[in-house]
Design an enzyme around this catalytic site. Structure first.
Site, short mmCIF file in Angstrom:
data_model
loop_
_atom_site.label_atom_id
_atom_site.label_comp_id
_atom_site.label_asym_id
_atom_site.label_seq_id
_atom_site.Cartn_x
_atom_site.Cartn_y
_atom_site.Cartn_z
N GLY A 146 0.80 -1.21 0.00
CA GLY A 146 0.00 0.00 0.00
C GLY A 146 0.83 1.26 0.00
O GLY A 146 2.07 1.25 0.06
N VAL A 178 0.97 3.72 2.27
CA VAL A 178 1.66 4.09 3.51
C VAL A 178 3.01 3.39 3.58
O VAL A 178 4.03 3.99 3.93
CB VAL A 178 0.80 3.75 4.74
CG1 VAL A 178 1.59 4.00 6.02
CG2 VAL A 178 -0.48 4.57 4.74
N GLU A 220 7.23 -10.06 2.67
CA GLU A 220 6.43 -10.90 1.78
C GLU A 220 6.51 -10.42 0.35
O GLU A 220 6.72 -11.19 -0.58
CB GLU A 220 4.95 -10.87 2.21
CG GLU A 220 4.70 -11.31 3.62
CD GLU A 220 3.34 -10.83 4.07
OE1 GLU A 220 2.51 -11.69 4.41
OE2 GLU A 220 3.10 -9.60 4.07
N ILE A 270 -7.66 -1.77 9.78
CA ILE A 270 -8.92 -1.06 9.60
C ILE A 270 -9.20 -0.18 10.80
O ILE A 270 -9.57 0.98 10.66
CB ILE A 270 -10.08 -2.06 9.36
CG1 ILE A 270 -9.90 -2.75 8.00
CG2 ILE A 270 -11.43 -1.36 9.44
CD1 ILE A 270 -10.90 -3.84 7.73
#
Length: 519
Positions: free
Chosen positions: A272, A274, A295, A365
């Protein structure tokens, strides 16, 4: 026409066929292990042909579904295509496809969300049932039948080992110079015969460059020349840059305190913007000779390698933007010496993560005031994507960060809440929480101490008064004061508080209007 440059094993050239003919080898009810990890190295044509086959059966009123096991998320040509024809009975261990998500949350597709390090061993233990067919993309087949992996390895080793039948997609789009970048370890065992994984530095190579495959199991080979799903990343926005800044300041502080070496410890970051913002910040930061044990390798780590800030990186997949992939190809010989791709049971192995002392940075989240983290569910019942590898790293890393903007949906929803509606990472596995508002270092703090730090440092100013009010009420009315909660209010307190606030403001505005009219 067989591509003899990519299929060097003469005994396997007779297995080349169309994707439709290969898909005919897959019966309804089969457990199918497919390659693919975050849009890299997934089969491109076979899933589309299988979707057409399934759709034709459904048109005749015949049930046809398969269970799909992968490394992680894939792409619309796989997850999306099969989900659209209602062709997936069971999906595991991770997905990010919108059609899959809708079907899962509507109860029309079963889904097992698994720690990524657990998938291979669960398959070997027999916990998932029998694996019938492996469908694996490769860059080429060597003379002896061994396989050159493509842009991800994921669970491919396990699928090839366990499946009764194997279908290979040989993708000429994958640069053959990937050969030599991979490290496939064949030393894993079942209990009680396990041995230590002999990795003591993130760049160590302990296995083989190729995937083994019994030629007798290969029932079909499909030739392709199609790209991975290389999605563009948005430039880091102000929020992402603020989160990255807090993390980099914290790492510098830890170095000064003597709790981290000057070149830090191996880095892991989720996918992502960030994560890329953190990597971008490291480019101009004071840390050199960095390493990564992660990963997926994204653009940010590629830039660090190119600039010499990152000496080497270990991953299970490439997850690059189109621009990042172009850079990768232009300098592939350079990167092949500095990147090693492993199977995910090793890239995410808890033993190795703990031994190396990884610094883990993952998204979430929401988090509650005591440090419990929800990474997967909206409103407690609807899945977004899955836990992925965040649990593998959170519990076993030297430092574990969880990151999110402090508010979502245009500032209407707080990402710091009194109690998470679902828990993926308990307070025991979460050391640092970061939003654009600030950073909460939770190490060595009791639950009540954590609550004060999280509310003060991480909550959005709009919601901070409400969280303080909830915590104050919990201290007064909770039956137990180790982790104070008002259970019948915990999940509804923030929405009710915001609604009451809006009502109070509306009443105040109305009163002002009436007063003006009276004057």
């Amino acid at each position: 026409m067989v591509n003899a440059d990519r299929i060097l094993a003469p005994q396997l050239r007779s297995k080349v066929m169309t994707a439709a003919d290969a898909a005919a080898q897959i019966p309804s009810g089969a457990h199918v292990g497919m390659s693919g990890f975050t849009g890299a190295g997934y089969p491109k044509l076979l899933p589309l042909a299988l979707a057409e086959r399934i759709n034709a059966h459904h048109a005749r009123g015949q049930k046809f579904k398969v269970s799909v096991w992968t490394g992680a998320s894939t792409a619309p040509e796989l997850d999306g295509a099969l989900a659209k024809v209602d062709g997936i009975e069971m999906r595991l261990p991770y997905q990010s496809d919108p059609t899959c998500r809708k079907r899962i949350n509507a109860g029309r597709m079963e889904y097992i969300d698994i720690h990524l390090s657990h998938v291979a061993q669960h398959a070997w233990f027999g916990f998932l049932g029998k694996l019938d067919i492996a469908v694996v993309e490769v860059a080429g087949i060597r003379e002896d039948g061994s396989l050159i992996p493509s842009s991800s390895i994921g669970n491919n080793k396990t699928w090839l080992d366990l499946a009764d039948k194997v279908i290979l997609e040989v993708n000429a789009w994958q640069d053959i110079r990937l050969e030599g970048m991979h490290d496939v370890y064949y030393g894993t065992q079942l209990p009680p015969n396990r041995k230590p994984i002999p990795i003591v530095a993130s760049g160590d190579r302990i296995g083989e460059q190729y995937l083994r495959c019994d030629p007798a199991k290969v029932v079909a080979i499909v030739e392709t020349n199609l790209p991975d799903r290389n999605s563009a990343f948005s430039p880091p926005d102000e929020t992402s840059q603020a989160i990255a800044g807090h993390i980099l300041d914290f790492l510098g502080h830890e170095v000064k305190k003597g709790r981290l070496p000057h070149n830090l410890l191996p880095l892991q970051s989720g996918v992502g913007n960030v994560a890329n913002a953190v990597m971008s910040g490291l480019e101009d930061g004071p840390f050199d000779n960095l390493t990564a044990y992660t990963e997926v390798l994204q653009d940010g780590m590629l830039h660090l390698l190119r600039k010499g800030k990152l000496s080497h990186a270990s991953a299970t997949a490439l997850s690059l933007s189109p621009e990042g992939y172009d850079e990768f190809l232009r300098n592939l010989d350079f990167y092949r010496e500095r990147i090693v791709l492993r199977q995910q049971e090793i890239s995410n192995h808890p033993e190795v993560i703990r031994r190396l002392g990884v610094i883990a940075m993952n998204g979430m989240i929401e988090a509650d005031i005591y440090g419990n983290v929800n990474s997967t569910h909206v409103m407690g019942t609807s899945i977004m994507n899955g836990i992925g590898g965040s649990g593998d790293f959170a519990r076993n890393s030297y430092l574990s960060f969880f990151m999110t903007p402090s508010a979502a949906k245009g500032g209407k929803i707080s990402c710091i809440v009194p109690m998470t509606s679902h828990v993926d990472h308990t307070e025991h596995d979460v050391q640092v929480i970061v939003t654009e508002q600030g950073l909460a270092d939770l190490r060595g703090l009791s639950p009540k101490q954590r609550a004060k730090v999280i509310i003060e440092n991480c909550a959005h100013p709009t919601f901070r008064p409400a969280l303080k009010e909830y915590f104050k009420r919990a201290l007064e009315y909770s039956p137990g004061l180790h982790t104070p909660h008002i259970l019948d209010e915990a999940l509804t307190f923030l929405p009710n508080w915001m609604a009451n606030k809006a009502a109070r403001e509306a009443w105040r505005d109305d009163a002002v209007v009436q007063a003006d009219a009276w004057r």
